[in-house]
Design a protein around this motif. Structure first.
Motif, PDB file in Angstrom:
ATOM      1  N   PRO A 360       5.165   0.626  -1.305  1.00  0.00           N
ATOM      2  CA  PRO A 360       5.173   2.037  -1.715  1.00  0.00           C
ATOM      3  C   PRO A 360       3.828   2.730  -1.555  1.00  0.00           C
ATOM      4  CG  PRO A 360       5.299   0.579  -3.632  1.00  0.00           C
ATOM      5  CD  PRO A 360       5.483  -0.286  -2.425  1.00  0.00           C
ATOM      6  N   SER A 361       2.745   1.962  -1.528  1.00  0.00           N
ATOM      7  CA  SER A 361       1.433   2.610  -1.422  1.00  0.00           C
ATOM      8  C   SER A 361       1.251   3.289  -0.073  1.00  0.00           C
ATOM      9  CB  SER A 361       0.307   1.591  -1.649  1.00  0.00           C
ATOM     10  OG  SER A 361       0.181   0.699  -0.565  1.00  0.00           O
ATOM     11  N   PHE A 362       1.827   2.719   0.988  1.00  0.00           N
ATOM     12  CA  PHE A 362       1.703   3.345   2.303  1.00  0.00           C
ATOM     13  C   PHE A 362       2.434   4.682   2.333  1.00  0.00           C
ATOM     14  CE2 PHE A 362       0.858  -1.087   3.642  1.00  0.00           C
ATOM     15  CZ  PHE A 362      -0.305  -0.881   4.346  1.00  0.00           C
ATOM     16  N   GLU A 363       3.617   4.718   1.726  1.00  0.00           N
ATOM     17  CA  GLU A 363       4.373   5.965   1.707  1.00  0.00           C
ATOM     18  C   GLU A 363       3.702   6.992   0.799  1.00  0.00           C
ATOM     19  OE1 GLU A 363       9.031   7.359   1.657  1.00  0.00           O
ATOM     20  OE2 GLU A 363       8.496   5.279   1.232  1.00  0.00           O
ATOM     21  N   LYS A 364       3.192   6.530  -0.324  1.00  0.00           N
ATOM     22  CA  LYS A 364       2.526   7.443  -1.249  1.00  0.00           C
ATOM     23  C   LYS A 364       1.313   8.099  -0.598  1.00  0.00           C
ATOM     24  CE  LYS A 364       0.492   7.626  -5.885  1.00  0.00           C
ATOM     25  NZ  LYS A 364       0.143   6.842  -7.108  1.00  0.00           N
ATOM     26  N   ARG A 365       0.615   7.342   0.241  1.00  0.00           N
ATOM     27  CA  ARG A 365      -0.589   7.869   0.892  1.00  0.00           C
ATOM     28  C   ARG A 365      -0.286   8.573   2.209  1.00  0.00           C
ATOM     29  NH1 ARG A 365      -3.848   4.097   2.637  1.00  0.00           N
ATOM     30  NH2 ARG A 365      -2.437   2.331   2.393  1.00  0.00           N
ATOM     31  N   GLY A 366       0.983   8.572   2.635  1.00  0.00           N
ATOM     32  CA  GLY A 366       1.347   9.260   3.864  1.00  0.00           C
ATOM     33  C   GLY A 366       1.069   8.461   5.117  1.00  0.00           C
ATOM     34  N   ILE A 367       0.701   7.195   4.975  1.00  0.00           N
ATOM     35  CA  ILE A 367       0.463   6.361   6.145  1.00  0.00           C
ATOM     36  C   ILE A 367       1.804   5.970   6.773  1.00  0.00           C
ATOM     37  CG2 ILE A 367      -0.596   4.221   6.977  1.00  0.00           C
ATOM     38  CD1 ILE A 367      -2.537   6.431   5.970  1.00  0.00           C
ATOM     39  N   MET A 368       2.809   5.747   5.945  1.00  0.00           N
ATOM     40  CA  MET A 368       4.200   5.626   6.391  1.00  0.00           C
ATOM     41  C   MET A 368       4.913   6.905   5.970  1.00  0.00           C
ATOM     42  SD  MET A 368       5.517   2.810   7.849  1.00  0.00           S
ATOM     43  CE  MET A 368       5.073   1.090   8.172  1.00  0.00           C
ATOM     44  N   GLN A 369       5.599   7.545   6.901  1.00  0.00           N
ATOM     45  CA  GLN A 369       6.340   8.757   6.577  1.00  0.00           C
ATOM     46  C   GLN A 369       7.775   8.627   7.086  1.00  0.00           C
ATOM     47  OE1 GLN A 369       4.369  12.451   7.603  1.00  0.00           O
ATOM     48  NE2 GLN A 369       2.331  11.584   7.237  1.00  0.00           N
ATOM     49  N   THR A 370       8.687   9.260   6.393  1.00  0.00           N
ATOM     50  CA  THR A 370      10.094   9.221   6.766  1.00  0.00           C
ATOM     51  C   THR A 370      10.487  10.532   7.426  1.00  0.00           C
ATOM     52  OG1 THR A 370      10.645   7.707   4.960  1.00  0.00           O
ATOM     53  CG2 THR A 370      12.460   8.949   5.938  1.00  0.00           C
ATOM     54  N   ILE A 371      11.000  10.428   8.638  1.00  0.00           N
ATOM     55  CA  ILE A 371      11.506  11.604   9.334  1.00  0.00           C
ATOM     56  C   ILE A 371      13.019  11.616   9.226  1.00  0.00           C
ATOM     57  CG2 ILE A 371       9.574  11.807  10.944  1.00  0.00           C
ATOM     58  CD1 ILE A 371      12.257  10.489  12.770  1.00  0.00           C
ATOM     59  N   GLN A 372      13.604  12.794   9.320  1.00  0.00           N
ATOM     60  CA  GLN A 372      15.048  12.939   9.314  1.00  0.00           C
ATOM     61  C   GLN A 372      15.463  13.357  10.716  1.00  0.00           C
ATOM     62  OE1 GLN A 372      17.057  12.270   6.553  1.00  0.00           O
ATOM     63  NE2 GLN A 372      18.695  12.368   8.075  1.00  0.00           N
ATOM     64  N   PRO A 378      17.572   9.108   8.874  1.00  0.00           N
ATOM     65  CA  PRO A 378      16.231   8.891   8.343  1.00  0.00           C
ATOM     66  C   PRO A 378      15.583   7.665   8.975  1.00  0.00           C
ATOM     67  CG  PRO A 378      17.884   8.233   6.744  1.00  0.00           C
ATOM     68  CD  PRO A 378      18.621   8.903   7.861  1.00  0.00           C
ATOM     69  N   PHE A 379      14.294   7.780   9.281  1.00  0.00           N
ATOM     70  CA  PHE A 379      13.567   6.690   9.912  1.00  0.00           C
ATOM     71  C   PHE A 379      12.127   6.709   9.414  1.00  0.00           C
ATOM     72  CE2 PHE A 379      11.153   5.194  13.818  1.00  0.00           C
ATOM     73  CZ  PHE A 379      11.400   3.843  13.581  1.00  0.00           C
ATOM     74  N   LYS A 380      11.730   5.625   8.780  1.00  0.00           N
ATOM     75  CA  LYS A 380      10.361   5.520   8.285  1.00  0.00           C
ATOM     76  C   LYS A 380       9.481   4.926   9.382  1.00  0.00           C
ATOM     77  CE  LYS A 380       9.702   3.979   4.070  1.00  0.00           C
ATOM     78  NZ  LYS A 380       9.476   3.047   2.942  1.00  0.00           N
ATOM     79  N   MET A 381       8.354   5.554   9.640  1.00  0.00           N
ATOM     80  CA  MET A 381       7.495   5.108  10.741  1.00  0.00           C
ATOM     81  C   MET A 381       6.027   5.289  10.390  1.00  0.00           C
ATOM     82  SD  MET A 381       7.834   8.268  13.470  1.00  0.00           S
ATOM     83  CE  MET A 381       6.334   7.822  14.357  1.00  0.00           C
ATOM     84  N   PRO A 382       5.155   4.512  11.028  1.00  0.00           N
ATOM     85  CA  PRO A 382       3.719   4.704  10.807  1.00  0.00           C
ATOM     86  C   PRO A 382       3.281   6.057  11.355  1.00  0.00           C
ATOM     87  CG  PRO A 382       4.174   2.575  11.834  1.00  0.00           C
ATOM     88  CD  PRO A 382       5.440   3.374  11.906  1.00  0.00           C
ATOM     89  N   ALA A 383       2.459   6.746  10.597  1.00  0.00           N
ATOM     90  CA  ALA A 383       1.935   8.039  11.008  1.00  0.00           C
ATOM     91  C   ALA A 383       0.516   7.868  11.544  1.00  0.00           C
ATOM     92  CB  ALA A 383       1.954   9.007   9.827  1.00  0.00           C
ATOM     93  N   TRP A 384      -0.129   8.974  11.878  1.00  0.00           N
ATOM     94  CA  TRP A 384      -1.536   8.940  12.284  1.00  0.00           C
ATOM     95  C   TRP A 384      -2.361   8.470  11.093  1.00  0.00           C
ATOM     96  CZ3 TRP A 384      -4.040   8.578  16.515  1.00  0.00           C
ATOM     97  CH2 TRP A 384      -5.368   8.996  16.664  1.00  0.00           C
ATOM     98  N   PRO A 385      -3.172   7.413  11.253  1.00  0.00           N
ATOM     99  CA  PRO A 385      -3.811   6.812  10.087  1.00  0.00           C
ATOM    100  C   PRO A 385      -5.055   7.520   9.578  1.00  0.00           C
ATOM    101  CG  PRO A 385      -4.365   5.562  12.048  1.00  0.00           C
ATOM    102  CD  PRO A 385      -3.371   6.610  12.474  1.00  0.00           C
ATOM    103  N   VAL A 386      -5.551   8.512  10.324  1.00  0.00           N
ATOM    104  CA  VAL A 386      -6.770   9.212   9.906  1.00  0.00           C
ATOM    105  C   VAL A 386      -6.394  10.336   8.952  1.00  0.00           C
ATOM    106  CG1 VAL A 386      -8.802  10.485  10.678  1.00  0.00           C
ATOM    107  CG2 VAL A 386      -7.852   8.663  12.112  1.00  0.00           C
ATOM    108  N   ARG A 387      -7.116  10.448   7.859  1.00  0.00           N
ATOM    109  CA  ARG A 387      -6.884  11.524   6.901  1.00  0.00           C
ATOM    110  C   ARG A 387      -7.857  12.664   7.200  1.00  0.00           C
ATOM    111  NH1 ARG A 387      -3.823   9.008   2.920  1.00  0.00           N
ATOM    112  NH2 ARG A 387      -4.197  10.467   1.249  1.00  0.00           N
ATOM    113  N   HIS A 388      -7.333  13.859   7.276  1.00  0.00           N
ATOM    114  CA  HIS A 388      -8.134  15.046   7.553  1.00  0.00           C
ATOM    115  C   HIS A 388      -8.225  15.862   6.265  1.00  0.00           C
ATOM    116  CE1 HIS A 388      -8.133  14.624  12.034  1.00  0.00           C
ATOM    117  NE2 HIS A 388      -7.098  13.849  11.723  1.00  0.00           N
TER     118      HIS A 388
END
Length: 429
Positions: A360-372, A378-388
């Motif tokens: 859950p920590s990856f999803e909470k931090r937005g590193i894993m995001q779920t697209i519809q 729905p599909f959970k996938m790794p996002a861009w790992p850099v935080r802006h």
């Protein structure tokens, strides 16, 4: 959704609430206003353009009206659906279809290139030139364009006309030669370094070229060969070769540079396929070794000259590994990581893809995001790992084939709805 409908470029209903992200996310805008014409397929090129899309560029993927990027049908997830593989490497892009065997289709690519900032392709050797869309041709219509290419082998290489995929690049670029156990055969790493690793280096180079162009107005041609890119990822192995005078050897879970035990993967309970923890003691910080001895209850060895230096410990590496394994086998990998990490010892549980996706920590931090996704759900996938500014950019679903053809041709080239209908009727899109 029937495949035929998507192949004809018709748009499907989309929901405005597609990204489902628990963490705060924000469009970075870093590349706002940058237009990228994306003629890439599979992974090496698409991973580059996807990174640029996450950074805010408008990436328009040009695809064959009949089937599109071959990655759409790789590892197919279900009838009438694009593959999960495609979704992972084409988020945040737009898709248009153009028949590149049609003179009108080629003319439209040239028109789009005239409006673009970046042109990216990774076709087979010579294919883009045979289409009349090589660098010299595109530069004529847009002298300021940044023209980026991914090749298997570099220009001037004796193999420059050979086809290459991720595993070919890893074999010919040295990655496999240094992967695996010391007394075993070469091994292909699980990570797609040949594809995504190459794509990331090209994305960085595109950013540099864009920055340069801001001051000079000059475009340029960028070419990266997958084989050449692999050398970037084994630079430590070249250091090991320089030290020993011999080609770098396979070291399994140890360091290629060697000489600093303990360092490796140690078994944990209950003994499943990934029930291991990696433990490392830095040669730059002797305190790591002393702390580890305290944790495993072997304080008696602190100060013992047979174990005090990395060089001395090399002589007793099997005994050291067994001491540590006896301790780790009594704990699960997460417990071992927590105890060691709290003691100031570098350690990491060997986490599999299921554990990572469900953490859950990856999803909470937005590193894993779920697209519809409109077709795949729905599909959970790794996002861009850099935080802006503290937030990751949002992930939008990979486009349906030709989903944005009308929009892009209208916005970029000023074509009317009737013009687009005519192109579809003539088989151009």
């Amino acid at each position: 959704m029937p495949r035929s409908r998507r192949d004809r470029g018709h748009q499907a209903p989309r929901t405005e609430e597609r990204p489902m992200v628990d963490a705060r996310s924000a469009t970075t805008g870093c590349l706002a206003g940058v237009r990228i014409l994306d003629l890439t397929q599979f992974e090496a090129g698409p991973s580059c353009t996807e990174a640029l899309a996450w950074l805010g560029a408008e990436v328009v993927k040009v695809e064959n009206p009949k089937g599109g990027d071959p990655g759409r049908t790789s590892f197919r997830s279900g009838p009438g659906q694009d593959s999960w593989y495609f979704l992972l490497f084409n988020a945040n892009k737009k898709s248009i279809t153009l028949n590149l065997k049609s003179p009108r289709g080629i003319a439209l690519v040239n028109d789009l290139a005239r409006k673009a900032d970046v042109f990216v392709e990774n076709f087979a050797p010579g294919a883009i030139e045979r289409l009349g869309l090589g660098y010299d041709a595109i530069r004529k219509v847009n002298p300021g364009i940044i023209y980026a290419q991914v090749k298997g082998f570099g220009t001037g290489s004796p193999f420059e006309d050979n086809l290459a995929f991720d595993m070919i690049a890893q074999a010919c670029g040295g990655i496999m030669s240094v992967s695996g156990e010391r007394d075993g055969p070469p091994v292909k790493p699980g990570a797609t370094l040949g594809d995504t690793g190459t794509g990331m280096l090209l994305a960085i180079s595109v950013l540099g070229a864009l920055y340069r162009r801001k001051g000079t107005g000059q475009g340029e041609r960028l070419e990266i060969a997958m084989q050449d890119a692999m050398l970037h990822y084994i630079r430590v192995c070249f250091a090991a070769q320089a030290t020993s005078g011999r080609p770098a050897e396979r070291a399994g879970a140890k360091l290629a540079s060697g000489g600093n035990p303990p360092c490796g993967i140690y078994p944990c309970k209950p003994g499943g396929p990934n029930d291991y923890v990696y433990i490392y003691t830095s040669r730059a910080n002797p305190a790591h070794w002393h702390r580890l001895l305290q944790v495993i209850g072997r304080e008696d060895l602190i100060g013992n000259p047979q174990y005090e230096t990395g060089l001395a410990r090399t002589e007793h590496e099997p005994q050291i590994d067994e001491m540590i394994s006896a301790w780790t086998r009594q704990r699960d990998k997460n417990e071992a990581m927590r105890i060691l990490g709290a003691a100031g010892i570098p350690a990491g549980a060997v986490l599999d893809t299921g554990e990572l996706q469900n953490d859950p920590s990856f999803e909470k931090r937005g590193i894993m995001q779920t697209i519809q996704h409109p077709a795949c759900g729905p599909f959970k996938m790794p996002a861009w790992p850099v935080r802006h500014d503290g937030a990751p950019p949002p992930v939008k679903p990979a486009p349906l084939l030709g989903e944005h053809t009308g929009d892009v041709l209208g916005a970029w080239l000023g074509l009317s709805a009737d013009d687009v209908k005519g192109l579809r009727r003539d088989g151009v899109i």
